[in-house]
Design an enzyme around this catalytic site. Sequence first.
Site, PDB file in Angstrom:
ATOM      1  N   SER A   8       0.847  -1.197   0.000  1.00  0.00           N
ATOM      2  CA  SER A   8       0.000   0.000   0.000  1.00  0.00           C
ATOM      3  C   SER A   8       0.880   1.244   0.000  1.00  0.00           C
ATOM      4  O   SER A   8       1.792   1.379   0.820  1.00  0.00           O
ATOM      5  CB  SER A   8      -0.879   0.008   1.250  1.00  0.00           C
ATOM      6  OG  SER A   8      -1.401   1.301   1.444  1.00  0.00           O
ATOM      7  N   HIS A  31      -1.053  -1.203  -4.223  1.00  0.00           N
ATOM      8  CA  HIS A  31      -2.369  -1.052  -3.595  1.00  0.00           C
ATOM      9  C   HIS A  31      -2.601   0.433  -3.324  1.00  0.00           C
ATOM     10  O   HIS A  31      -1.830   1.079  -2.608  1.00  0.00           O
ATOM     11  CB  HIS A  31      -2.360  -1.860  -2.302  1.00  0.00           C
ATOM     12  CG  HIS A  31      -3.622  -1.841  -1.501  1.00  0.00           C
ATOM     13  ND1 HIS A  31      -4.646  -2.756  -1.693  1.00  0.00           N
ATOM     14  CD2 HIS A  31      -4.023  -1.056  -0.480  1.00  0.00           C
ATOM     15  CE1 HIS A  31      -5.617  -2.516  -0.826  1.00  0.00           C
ATOM     16  NE2 HIS A  31      -5.268  -1.481  -0.070  1.00  0.00           N
ATOM     17  N   ASP A  33      -5.135   3.217  -1.886  1.00  0.00           N
ATOM     18  CA  ASP A  33      -6.276   3.404  -0.984  1.00  0.00           C
ATOM     19  C   ASP A  33      -7.003   4.709  -1.296  1.00  0.00           C
ATOM     20  O   ASP A  33      -6.448   5.788  -1.105  1.00  0.00           O
ATOM     21  CB  ASP A  33      -5.784   3.424   0.468  1.00  0.00           C
ATOM     22  CG  ASP A  33      -5.264   2.076   0.906  1.00  0.00           C
ATOM     23  OD1 ASP A  33      -6.061   1.123   0.948  1.00  0.00           O
ATOM     24  OD2 ASP A  33      -4.048   1.963   1.194  1.00  0.00           O
ATOM     25  N   MET A  35      -9.852   7.132  -0.228  1.00  0.00           N
ATOM     26  CA  MET A  35     -10.681   7.442   0.957  1.00  0.00           C
ATOM     27  C   MET A  35     -11.369   8.783   0.743  1.00  0.00           C
ATOM     28  O   MET A  35     -10.748   9.729   0.248  1.00  0.00           O
ATOM     29  CB  MET A  35      -9.807   7.529   2.201  1.00  0.00           C
ATOM     30  CG  MET A  35      -8.974   6.283   2.457  1.00  0.00           C
ATOM     31  SD  MET A  35      -8.133   6.421   4.044  1.00  0.00           S
ATOM     32  CE  MET A  35      -7.075   4.973   3.988  1.00  0.00           C
ATOM     33  N   HIS A  64      -8.348   0.133  -3.713  1.00  0.00           N
ATOM     34  CA  HIS A  64      -9.181  -0.191  -2.559  1.00  0.00           C
ATOM     35  C   HIS A  64     -10.031   1.035  -2.262  1.00  0.00           C
ATOM     36  O   HIS A  64      -9.521   2.028  -1.731  1.00  0.00           O
ATOM     37  CB  HIS A  64      -8.265  -0.559  -1.380  1.00  0.00           C
ATOM     38  CG  HIS A  64      -8.988  -0.837  -0.108  1.00  0.00           C
ATOM     39  ND1 HIS A  64      -8.340  -0.917   1.101  1.00  0.00           N
ATOM     40  CD2 HIS A  64     -10.300  -1.060   0.160  1.00  0.00           C
ATOM     41  CE1 HIS A  64      -9.223  -1.169   2.057  1.00  0.00           C
ATOM     42  NE2 HIS A  64     -10.418  -1.253   1.512  1.00  0.00           N
ATOM     43  N   MET A  66     -12.437   3.024  -0.278  1.00  0.00           N
ATOM     44  CA  MET A  66     -13.093   3.220   1.016  1.00  0.00           C
ATOM     45  C   MET A  66     -13.937   4.479   0.891  1.00  0.00           C
ATOM     46  O   MET A  66     -13.582   5.549   1.418  1.00  0.00           O
ATOM     47  CB  MET A  66     -12.041   3.333   2.126  1.00  0.00           C
ATOM     48  CG  MET A  66     -11.430   1.981   2.476  1.00  0.00           C
ATOM     49  SD  MET A  66      -9.858   2.125   3.344  1.00  0.00           S
ATOM     50  CE  MET A  66      -8.771   2.288   1.942  1.00  0.00           C
ATOM     51  N   MET A 135     -10.506  -7.164   5.932  1.00  0.00           N
ATOM     52  CA  MET A 135      -9.749  -6.108   6.613  1.00  0.00           C
ATOM     53  C   MET A 135      -9.297  -6.615   7.977  1.00  0.00           C
ATOM     54  O   MET A 135     -10.111  -7.124   8.754  1.00  0.00           O
ATOM     55  CB  MET A 135     -10.609  -4.850   6.813  1.00  0.00           C
ATOM     56  CG  MET A 135     -10.935  -4.075   5.547  1.00  0.00           C
ATOM     57  SD  MET A 135      -9.505  -3.436   4.645  1.00  0.00           S
ATOM     58  CE  MET A 135      -8.693  -2.406   5.871  1.00  0.00           C
ATOM     59  N   GLY A 140      -9.005   3.022   7.265  1.00  0.00           N
ATOM     60  CA  GLY A 140      -8.844   4.469   7.418  1.00  0.00           C
ATOM     61  C   GLY A 140      -7.410   4.924   7.568  1.00  0.00           C
ATOM     62  O   GLY A 140      -7.046   5.976   7.070  1.00  0.00           O
ATOM     63  N   PHE A 141      -6.606   4.103   8.234  1.00  0.00           N
ATOM     64  CA  PHE A 141      -5.236   4.540   8.518  1.00  0.00           C
ATOM     65  C   PHE A 141      -4.255   3.377   8.441  1.00  0.00           C
ATOM     66  O   PHE A 141      -4.619   2.238   8.730  1.00  0.00           O
ATOM     67  CB  PHE A 141      -5.154   5.159   9.921  1.00  0.00           C
ATOM     68  CG  PHE A 141      -6.077   6.327  10.090  1.00  0.00           C
ATOM     69  CD1 PHE A 141      -5.689   7.603   9.673  1.00  0.00           C
ATOM     70  CD2 PHE A 141      -7.350   6.146  10.603  1.00  0.00           C
ATOM     71  CE1 PHE A 141      -6.563   8.683   9.789  1.00  0.00           C
ATOM     72  CE2 PHE A 141      -8.230   7.225  10.725  1.00  0.00           C
ATOM     73  CZ  PHE A 141      -7.836   8.499  10.314  1.00  0.00           C
ATOM     74  N   GLY A 142      -3.032   3.699   8.090  1.00  0.00           N
ATOM     75  CA  GLY A 142      -1.965   2.715   8.155  1.00  0.00           C
ATOM     76  C   GLY A 142      -1.400   2.631   9.563  1.00  0.00           C
ATOM     77  O   GLY A 142      -1.751   3.448  10.424  1.00  0.00           O
ATOM     78  N   GLY A 143      -0.572   1.632   9.797  1.00  0.00           N
ATOM     79  CA  GLY A 143       0.156   1.532  11.061  1.00  0.00           C
ATOM     80  C   GLY A 143      -0.624   1.027  12.254  1.00  0.00           C
ATOM     81  O   GLY A 143      -0.165   1.141  13.391  1.00  0.00           O
ATOM     82  N   ASP A 173      -5.591  -7.039   4.547  1.00  0.00           N
ATOM     83  CA  ASP A 173      -5.097  -5.655   4.547  1.00  0.00           C
ATOM     84  C   ASP A 173      -5.196  -5.079   5.946  1.00  0.00           C
ATOM     85  O   ASP A 173      -6.280  -5.003   6.526  1.00  0.00           O
ATOM     86  CB  ASP A 173      -5.959  -4.840   3.559  1.00  0.00           C
ATOM     87  CG  ASP A 173      -5.536  -3.380   3.436  1.00  0.00           C
ATOM     88  OD1 ASP A 173      -4.489  -3.001   3.992  1.00  0.00           O
ATOM     89  OD2 ASP A 173      -6.270  -2.614   2.777  1.00  0.00           O
ATOM     90  N   GLY A 195       1.520  -1.838   4.114  1.00  0.00           N
ATOM     91  CA  GLY A 195       1.833  -0.434   3.928  1.00  0.00           C
ATOM     92  C   GLY A 195       3.054  -0.035   4.715  1.00  0.00           C
ATOM     93  O   GLY A 195       4.169   0.071   4.181  1.00  0.00           O
ATOM     94  N   SER A 196       2.883   0.139   6.031  1.00  0.00           N
ATOM     95  CA  SER A 196       4.008   0.624   6.830  1.00  0.00           C
ATOM     96  C   SER A 196       5.155  -0.375   6.858  1.00  0.00           C
ATOM     97  O   SER A 196       6.323   0.030   6.894  1.00  0.00           O
ATOM     98  CB  SER A 196       3.553   1.013   8.237  1.00  0.00           C
ATOM     99  OG  SER A 196       2.661   0.076   8.745  1.00  0.00           O
TER     100      SER A 196
HETATM  101  C1  DX5 Z   1      -6.078   1.068   5.757  1.00  0.00           C
HETATM  102  C2  DX5 Z   1      -5.666   0.757   4.347  1.00  0.00           C
HETATM  103  C3  DX5 Z   1      -4.426  -0.026   4.222  1.00  0.00           C
HETATM  104  C4  DX5 Z   1      -3.206   0.598   4.866  1.00  0.00           C
HETATM  105  C5  DX5 Z   1      -2.472  -0.533   5.477  1.00  0.00           C
HETATM  106  O1  DX5 Z   1      -7.393   1.408   5.804  1.00  0.00           O
HETATM  107  O2  DX5 Z   1      -6.688   0.057   3.662  1.00  0.00           O
HETATM  108  O3  DX5 Z   1      -4.171  -0.434   2.887  1.00  0.00           O
HETATM  109  O4  DX5 Z   1      -2.352   1.293   4.011  1.00  0.00           O
HETATM  110  O5  DX5 Z   1      -1.401  -0.047   6.193  1.00  0.00           O
HETATM  111  P1  DX5 Z   1      -0.581  -0.967   7.219  1.00  0.00           P
HETATM  112  O6  DX5 Z   1       0.019  -2.075   6.388  1.00  0.00           O
HETATM  113  O7  DX5 Z   1       0.401  -0.055   7.799  1.00  0.00           O
HETATM  114  O8  DX5 Z   1      -1.566  -1.527   8.214  1.00  0.00           O
HETATM  115 ZN    ZN Z   2      -6.170  -0.784   1.693  1.00  0.00          ZN
END
Ligand code: DX5
Ligand code: ZN
Length: 223
Positions: A8, A31, A33, A35, A64, A66, A135, A140-143, A173, A195-196
């Site tokens: 991501s 990937h 995202d 949003m 993806h 959202m 999911m 909504g957020f990474g990490g 994900d 992602g992270s």
């Molecule tokens: C979160 C996103 C993910 C996000 C994952 O809502 O859909 O794709 O980037 O990030 P990590 O891998 O850091 O959880």
């Molecule tokens: Zn995603």
Amino acid sequence: MKPTISPSILNCDIADLVGELNKISNADYAHVDIMDNHFVPNLTWGLPVVESIVARDILPIDCHLMIEDPDRWAPAYAEAGAASVTFHAEAAGAPLRLAKEIRAQGARVGLGLKPTTDIHDYLDVLDAFDMILVMTVEPGFGGQPFLESQMNKIRRVRQAANKRDLELAIQVDGGISRQTIQTAAEAGADVFVAGSAVYRSDDAYQEVEELRRLATAAMHNHS
Ligand code: DX5
Ligand code: ZN
């Protein structure tokens, strides 16, 4: 079965998208995202950004979405050349019709499920989709930390697909890393979004290699 790695780009250096995509040239997809600040409390990019990175032809794009009202917006991402378009079950008004429209544009279609959304209602219509996205964080957020509670959902989808001989991809994900990828692979996932783990590592390319190695080993043990 081989793992598919789809990093991501949510938390990459957005000012250098092309450079960041080139770092993961060994991945299967990128990937992306999308949003809208309504379906999730965060805002990212939209169609023009996807059109622009598709045109660079660095990697196939895995969108993806959202967003609210995917019935209205999702087909355009397929038309723009995304290789795969995933919309959320919680947001779609007519998911089967929408899936058909996305496939008609030549893209693969995915159905996303938030952690508290049950798969039960969709088990009879799995053939309408190329991929189910389970999911493992609230979108909504990474990490955020990986939700192991979702492994049962992955197992149920994999069992249902096997029973009906469907070639269904299961994407996971959220919180995927060296520490968690094997748990998801053992449950039956075969498409891994990270992602992270990828973009906060020192070497994104090597991280993709390592995630692929770990997933391959877990899938091999499992089958
Ligand atoms: C979160 C996103 C993910 C996000 C994952 O809502 O859909 O794709 O980037 O990030 P990590 O891998 O850091 O959880
Ligand atoms: Zn995603």
